[in-house]
Design an enzyme around this catalytic site. Structure first.
Site, PDB file in Angstrom:
ATOM      1  N   HIS A  54      52.578  46.260  45.943  1.00 48.92           N
ATOM      2  CA  HIS A  54      52.435  47.362  44.990  1.00 48.92           C
ATOM      3  C   HIS A  54      53.253  48.567  45.448  1.00 48.92           C
ATOM      4  O   HIS A  54      53.403  48.810  46.637  1.00 48.92           O
ATOM      5  CB  HIS A  54      50.959  47.743  44.837  1.00 48.92           C
ATOM      6  CG  HIS A  54      50.168  46.648  44.185  1.00 48.92           C
ATOM      7  ND1 HIS A  54      48.798  46.567  44.239  1.00 48.92           N
ATOM      8  CD2 HIS A  54      50.583  45.576  43.466  1.00 48.92           C
ATOM      9  CE1 HIS A  54      48.404  45.494  43.580  1.00 48.92           C
ATOM     10  NE2 HIS A  54      49.462  44.872  43.103  1.00 48.92           N
ATOM     11  N   HIS A 114      53.921  49.916  40.111  1.00 52.08           N
ATOM     12  CA  HIS A 114      53.431  48.535  40.099  1.00 52.08           C
ATOM     13  C   HIS A 114      52.088  48.488  40.807  1.00 52.08           C
ATOM     14  O   HIS A 114      52.016  48.723  42.025  1.00 52.08           O
ATOM     15  CB  HIS A 114      54.433  47.612  40.815  1.00 52.08           C
ATOM     16  CG  HIS A 114      53.960  46.198  40.960  1.00 52.08           C
ATOM     17  ND1 HIS A 114      54.190  45.432  42.079  1.00 52.08           N
ATOM     18  CD2 HIS A 114      53.271  45.398  40.111  1.00 52.08           C
ATOM     19  CE1 HIS A 114      53.662  44.237  41.915  1.00 52.08           C
ATOM     20  NE2 HIS A 114      53.104  44.175  40.734  1.00 52.08           N
ATOM     21  N   HIS A 146      50.909  41.742  33.903  1.00 55.55           N
ATOM     22  CA  HIS A 146      51.396  40.374  34.103  1.00 55.55           C
ATOM     23  C   HIS A 146      50.360  39.424  34.721  1.00 55.55           C
ATOM     24  O   HIS A 146      50.734  38.344  35.173  1.00 55.55           O
ATOM     25  CB  HIS A 146      52.728  40.344  34.864  1.00 55.55           C
ATOM     26  CG  HIS A 146      52.806  41.184  36.097  1.00 55.55           C
ATOM     27  ND1 HIS A 146      53.831  42.071  36.334  1.00 55.55           N
ATOM     28  CD2 HIS A 146      51.992  41.271  37.139  1.00 55.55           C
ATOM     29  CE1 HIS A 146      53.625  42.655  37.495  1.00 55.55           C
ATOM     30  NE2 HIS A 146      52.526  42.194  38.011  1.00 55.55           N
ATOM     31  N   HIS A 171      58.187  38.014  35.821  1.00 51.07           N
ATOM     32  CA  HIS A 171      57.553  39.291  36.180  1.00 51.07           C
ATOM     33  C   HIS A 171      58.182  39.957  37.386  1.00 51.07           C
ATOM     34  O   HIS A 171      57.903  41.118  37.656  1.00 51.07           O
ATOM     35  CB  HIS A 171      56.049  39.106  36.383  1.00 51.07           C
ATOM     36  CG  HIS A 171      55.645  38.617  37.750  1.00 51.07           C
ATOM     37  ND1 HIS A 171      56.198  37.518  38.348  1.00 51.07           N
ATOM     38  CD2 HIS A 171      54.727  39.097  38.629  1.00 51.07           C
ATOM     39  CE1 HIS A 171      55.638  37.330  39.536  1.00 51.07           C
ATOM     40  NE2 HIS A 171      54.751  38.272  39.731  1.00 51.07           N
ATOM     41  N   GLY A 176      59.784  37.194  42.797  1.00 50.84           N
ATOM     42  CA  GLY A 176      59.052  36.048  43.332  1.00 50.84           C
ATOM     43  C   GLY A 176      59.411  35.854  44.794  1.00 50.84           C
ATOM     44  O   GLY A 176      60.574  35.963  45.180  1.00 50.84           O
TER      45      GLY A 176
END
Lengths: 477, 167
Positions: free
Chosen positions: A204, A235, A325, A400, A403
């Protein structure tokens, strides 16, 4: 991934034929390079999801897919409640409604002089509660928590955190309907009492970025994006409340599977029929968790806006959009030319509504929904837009983020936090994080190449590129 | 399964600051913990002569995901109780109880005591309030998952408990 196990449909679409207990095929969207790098667990988990009751059309995996718990991260699956369809706590994830929002400012890169950048980084670091053990400035009692769980970002704005105009640019208008806060446990409530308006930790972040490149002028104009413009991206998710709801219901679903006669290929796929007391309780609690995340990002928006305006007096800071998401939402989709109500799980996947969708604000309707893709410290983030094909591809869904390409454990063996902070500073990126080990675990090199993920998403028609953002300041927990 | 329900064991305050390196199991130290890789998250594993020992070590591994347990003073005790139909879910419940306690109280733990009787677990954890400056916590844990969840006992009678935690 062993490509002999899949059949190639196009440059960016690969199918796992429905065999054994699979009710539908698996569909993975990725380039050949991303497919070769993708771990075998994505094949296994995408196939397992395809075996769940009531699944419609296919079990999808986005270009950033990787090993999750039950569902792959980057997984999308829709279930028909009238055909025994299920809802899965693992298919939503522990951080309910984790998501990204981006704020656009009226300042340009040239305005971000080194002294101002330093000042802004220090101010954001001071006002944004981040990291393990941090608390927000709100301390909610039982009734206030219930109001927050019902009201989401609307509740936050009504309490002075943000501007009414913000709500037009949040999914569901900033408030998820259908909540049942009475099914959110006391433990979950206790964990949230002091956490509204906190960033969290791990992946985050709050980033100050600039628009480095525009690919689609019409969409950029509709979104109000200009070249070299300063933007802020946040985020984070539903914090302790969402984690607690996820843990409790996943546990209960695991124990109840046999009572519902669910033959699960893997215990991690714990779920319950949508039309069951447990399924309905989870949906009510999970929707309250979505509102918690929307309220949390709204309060953080207010704090970031204030910090920005402390450094850039009277600057405009407007919300571009907010996407979640990790969700399960009740949506209408066309199946065999018939409109069906489905429960669409997106675990590490973003909704990407195409042009014309009535759910979009009028100013975005001609170009499609803003799809916000987070990068990593030092790498680009992207703004995409939903396409005409989004609906037909994967129930209007896109990737999103980059990854992960390697584990946190492996990352700490390869990078040191101090070295990374210094290297990023040389590139003009200021990192504010209380934990150097946390920085090492989140090293940009530990993630897949976000550019490759975005290219695959664009090529596959899931969403199209609008703008590329590069970081200037990173605040992490 | 496990010891008898004499909860007087839970009253014993742990020794502090042994300074031993408890990472990675060795033949000479049967009671150990370690971390293992999972792509997005992290795996935790504890081993010991009893199931309770393995659960205590798994909890220690979980806290090592957050910070070096040697930095955490075992000053404040917290008790947790849970029950589950099998030892796998009992491990998940034990760990999730600790995660909730840490989150609610802003604490980190470093010492644990577990007593298991049939399907019930009585546990105690000792730790302190998080100090960002001293603990430099790397990441908070969202939940213990069913991923890679395994409880086993090897030919030498050593218990092993593991799962992946979401961070």
């Amino acid at each position: 991934m062993d490509l002999h196990r899949v059949t190639r449909q196009s440059e960016t679409e690969w199918h796992i034929p429905a065999t054994g207990k699979m009710r539908v095929p698996g569909v993975i969207f990725a380039t050949e390079e991303l497919m070769r790098e993708m771990d075998e667990k994505v094949f296994e988990q995408t196939s397992n999801v395809a075996a769940l009751p009531g699944i419609v059309k296919a079990s999808f995996a986005m270009p950033d897919a990787h090993w999750g718990y039950g569902f792959p991260i980057g997984g999308v699956a829709a279930f028909d409640p009238d055909d025994g369809g299920i809802v899965s706590a693992g298919g939503v994830g522990y951080d309910i409604s984790c998501g990204v929002r981006t704020l656009i400012t009226d300042q340009r890169l040239d305005d971000m002089t080194p002294p101002r950048k330093n000042e802004l980084a220090n101010e954001l670091s001071r006002v944004i509660p981040a990291g393990v053990g941090s608390t927000g400035r709100l301390h909610l009692d039982e009734d206030e928590l219930t109001d927050m769980l019902q009201g989401g970002a609307q509740w936050a704005v009504s309490h002075g955190y943000g501007e009414p105009g913000d709500l037009h640019h949040i999914e569901e208008g900033g408030r998820m309907p259908g909540t049942q806060p009475e099914h959110v446990s006391q433990q979950a409530r206790k964990r949230m009492q002091n956490e509204v308006g906190t960033l969290g930790s791990g992946n985050h972040y709050l980033e100050v970025q600039y628009v480095a490149e525009i690919f689609d002028q019409a969409a950029a104009a509709a979104f109000g994006i200009l070249s070299r413009q300063i933007v802020i991206s946040i985020h984070c998710g539903s914090r302790g409340l969402g984690h607690q709801i996820g843990s409790e219901f996943l546990r209960e679903m695991a124990e109840s599977a046999s009572a519902y006669h669910l033959d699960l290929p893997d215990r991690e796929l714990a779920c319950a029929p949508i039309r069951s007391p447990l399924g309905e309780r989870y949906l009510g609690a999970m929707r309250a968790g979505i509102n918690c995340a929307l309220a949390n990002r709204q309060v953080l928006t207010h704090l970031a806006r204030q910090a920005f305006q402390t450094v850039f007096a009277a600057a405009s800071v407007q919300l571009l959009y907010d996407v979640s998401h990790n969700t399960c939402k009740e949506e209408c989709h066309q199946i065999d030319r018939t409109e069906s109500t489905l429960f669409v799980h997106r675990k590490g996947a973003t909704r990407a509504l195409g042009p014309g969708s009535p759910q979009l604000p009028p100013e975005y309707r001609p170009v499609g929904q803003p799809v916000l893709i987070g990068g990593t410290m030092g790498t680009a983030s992207y703004i995409l837009a939903g396409t005409e094909q989004s609906e037909a591809r994967a129930f209007s869904s896109a990737c999103h983020g980059a990854g992960r390409a390697m584990s946190r454990h492996a990352a700490t063996r390869l990078w040191k936090g101090r070295q990374l902070v210094d290297e990023l500073a040389k590139q003009g990126i200021l990192v504010k994080c209380p934990s150097l080990r946390g920085v090492a675990e989140e090293a940009p090199g530990a993630y897949k190449d976000v550019e490759a993920v975005i290219e695959a998403t664009d090529q596959a028609g899931l969403a199209r590129k609008v703008a590329k953002l590069l970081p200037l300041i990173v605040v992490k927990g | 399964m496990g010891k008898t329900a004499d909860h007087s064991d839970l009253q014993t305050r742990p020794e502090t600051g042994s300074g031993e390196n408890r990472v990675n199991p060795t033949g000479s130290r049967p009671q150990t913990w370690e971390l293992f890789s999972h792509m997005a998250d992290i795996g935790i594993r504890g081993t010991g002569p009893t199931l309770e020992d393995a659960f205590e070590e798994t909890a220690l591994a979980m806290c090592a995901v957050i910070t070096d347990p040697a930095l955490v003073r075992p000053d404040l005790p917290v008790e947790v109780h849970c029950s589950a139909p099998d030892s796998g879910l009992l491990l998940v419940d034990w760990l999730n109880s600790l995660i909730a306690a840490m989150s609610e109280r802003r604490m980190i733990f470093s010492h644990f005591k577990v007593i298991i009787t049939d399907d019930k677990l009585h546990g105690k954890a000792w730790g302190e309030i998080v100090s960002p400056q001293r603990h430099r916590p790397a990441v908070e844990i969202k939940g213990a998952t069913l991923t890679e969840l395994r409880i086993s006992r090897d030919a030498d009678g050593l218990w092993m408990a593991q799962c992946v935690v979401d961070v």
